[in-house]
Design an enzyme around this catalytic site. Structure first.
Site, PDB file in Angstrom:
ATOM      1  N   HIS A   1      -1.058  62.790  70.489  1.00  0.00           N
ATOM      2  CA  HIS A   1       0.039  63.739  70.251  1.00  0.00           C
ATOM      3  C   HIS A   1       0.377  64.397  71.595  1.00  0.00           C
ATOM      4  CE1 HIS A   1       1.795  67.568  68.798  1.00  0.00           C
ATOM      5  NE2 HIS A   1       2.036  66.931  67.666  1.00  0.00           N
TER       6      HIS A   1
ATOM      7  N   ASP B   1      -9.575  65.365  68.906  1.00  0.00           N
ATOM      8  CA  ASP B   1      -8.482  66.117  68.296  1.00  0.00           C
ATOM      9  C   ASP B   1      -8.534  65.808  66.796  1.00  0.00           C
ATOM     10  OD1 ASP B   1      -6.140  66.965  67.173  1.00  0.00           O
ATOM     11  OD2 ASP B   1      -4.813  66.057  68.647  1.00  0.00           O
TER      12      ASP B   1
ATOM     13  N   GLN C   1      -5.607  65.860  62.440  1.00  0.00           N
ATOM     14  CA  GLN C   1      -5.224  65.037  61.275  1.00  0.00           C
ATOM     15  C   GLN C   1      -6.431  64.511  60.515  1.00  0.00           C
ATOM     16  OE1 GLN C   1      -2.298  64.938  60.127  1.00  0.00           O
ATOM     17  NE2 GLN C   1      -1.027  65.570  61.846  1.00  0.00           N
TER      18      GLN C   1
ATOM     19  N   LYS D   1      -2.898  72.931  58.767  1.00  0.00           N
ATOM     20  CA  LYS D   1      -2.909  71.558  58.244  1.00  0.00           C
ATOM     21  C   LYS D   1      -4.035  71.372  57.223  1.00  0.00           C
ATOM     22  CE  LYS D   1      -1.174  69.387  62.484  1.00  0.00           C
ATOM     23  NZ  LYS D   1       0.275  69.289  62.309  1.00  0.00           N
TER      24      LYS D   1
ATOM     25  N   CYS E   1       6.241  63.836  67.895  1.00  0.00           N
ATOM     26  CA  CYS E   1       5.503  64.365  69.062  1.00  0.00           C
ATOM     27  C   CYS E   1       4.538  63.324  69.618  1.00  0.00           C
ATOM     28  CB  CYS E   1       4.750  65.651  68.718  1.00  0.00           C
ATOM     29  SG  CYS E   1       5.816  66.966  68.133  1.00  0.00           S
TER      30      CYS E   1
END
Ligand code: C6P
Length: 404
Positions: A122, A199, A202, A225, A363
């Site tokens: 991202h 990261d 997600q 999220k 993104c």
């Protein structure tokens, strides 16, 4: 398996209509909806506890501080960190990544040092490193992927040099849904003496992320999220690294003693938390994590996996529809394009049918370039989505197709 009707009842927004049609919310990778307990926790704290934390001797301040620190402990348990000192509250994944780039970069990276990223990062995990490149002269190297959306681990291995200091990798791609083998990749980085950052923006909403099991040095995720509020996020870092990293921002909260000549800093994690923290957000995030854990991450993952399989089957049957990424292990994210229809038109027309998806570059422009497109449509699922909603998406796309 949990009861989906009961679950949906916890999310009032799911029963609203848009354009006179029932809302089908399939933009969960952008942000998730909030269950009642989370919104009620925010209301309760503002109505009955609100006071600034870590400062007051008075009752309310102490109570607010207790909630804030209990939230830190809640996050620690959620990600399996050894100590709550390793949990830093930020505004979200983006701020967490910028913090690491600025502070780890300052402490450990010098001109000519190398950072490995992946082609599916991202922008939040690209641009902070480019800013660092401008300041420090570090080099960025990029792990490529194969056509099915799997990272090429042989190429990854070949990218290491004696100057490699850090690898940054998304756990789950926000576009392709690919679940990257971050545990294995972290092991490879450590074998070369490099640090590894995950990261987890997600992945945290969909599967257990245990920092010890993953073997990472840093991990980032966003509250919004994972069914929590906006404006709160997490940076996990190994204590021995955080200890050696300088503060990211200066201000209240992060100091031990200030004179005009010299300032000493607070202990971890406060050294990295300048200013009044989002103590209402941290508490509400803890409530969101309680909610997710009460349903069970395994049950959520099973529900979402079945739903994604069903949706893929339905979408692949639509003539002219191309799904991007077919990695064997994937999260509940499906990016696609339909021949002859611009993704923006598709998204706009689906919206008129009450179906919310995201369109554009997500993104992740370097990844768009790798896939040879400017943009894609993307449906992303959460614990409250149903097969009927996936069907509505497929039928909606068919309907839009007939208009072209
Ligand atoms: N992706 C999406 O629709 P923030 O905005 O700081 O909460 O999260 C940034 C971020 C970082 N890494 C990954 C893998 C992400 O998916 C995101 C956010 C959203 O895909 C908004 S662009």
């Amino acid at each position: 398996m949990y009861d989906i009707d009961t679950v949906r009842g916890d999310f009032p927004i799911l029963s609203r209509e848009v354009y006179g049609r029932p809302l089908v919310y399939l933009d969960n990778a952008a942000t998730t909806q909030k269950p009642r307990p989370v919104v009620e926790a925010i209301e309760r704290e503002y109505y009955s506890v609100n006071a600034n934390v870590h400062r007051g001797v008075h009752y309310l301040s102490q109570q607010a501080t207790e909630l804030h620190e209990a939230a830190r402990e809640r996050v620690r348990a959620f990600i399996g960190a050894r100590s709550a000192a390793e949990v830093i509250f930020t505004r979200g994944t983006t701020e967490s990544l910028n913090l690491v780039a600025a502070s780890f970069g300052e402490a450990f990276l010098h001109e000519g040092d190398e950072i490995i990223l992946t082609v599916m990062e991202h922008h939040s995990d690209i641009v902070p490193w480019q800013l660092l490149r401008e300041r420090r002269g570090v080099r960025l190297r990029v792990v490529p992927m194969t056509d099915d959306g799997t990272l090429d681990l042989d190429a990854y291995e070949r990218l290491f040099t004696p100057r490699t200091r850090l690898v940054c990798c998304t756990h789950v791609s926000n576009v392709l849904g690919t679940v990257n083998p971050v545990r294995r990749m972290a092991g490879m980085a450590h074998a070369h003496g490099a640090r590894f950052l995950v990261d987890a923006a997600q992945s945290a909403p969909h599967q257990r992320v245990d920092v010890e099991r993953l073997g990472c040095d840093f991990l980032t995720f966003s509250g919004h999220k994972v069914y929590g509020p906006t404006g709160i996020g997490v940076l996990y870092g190994r204590e021995e690294l955080l200890d050696r990293m300088p503060p990211y921002q200066g201000g209240g909260e992060m100091i031990a003693r200030v004179t005009f000549e010299h300032t000493t800093y607070e202990r971890l994690p406060y050294k990295f938390e300048a200013g009044t923290p989002d103590y209402v957000g941290s508490h509400a995030l803890a409530v969101a994590l309680d909610y997710v854990e009460a349903l069970g991450l395994d049950a959520i993952a099973a529900h979402e996996a079945a739903l994604t399989r069903h949706a893929l089957e339905r979408l692949r049957a639509v003539p002219g529809l191309r799904v991007y990424g077919s990695a064997p292990e994937r999260g509940p994210v499906i990016a696609f394009n339909v021949e002859g229809i611009h993704p923006l038109d598709l998204g706009t027309l689906l919206d008129r049918l009450g179906i919310a998806i995201r369109t554009g570059h997500h993104c992740a422009q370097p990844l768009m370039g790798r896939c040879g497109v400017e943009g894609m449509a993307r449906a992303s699922f959460a614990l409250y989505n149903t097969e009927a909603e996936a069907d509505a998406l497929a039928e909606g796309i068919e309907r839009v197709r007939r208009m072209f």
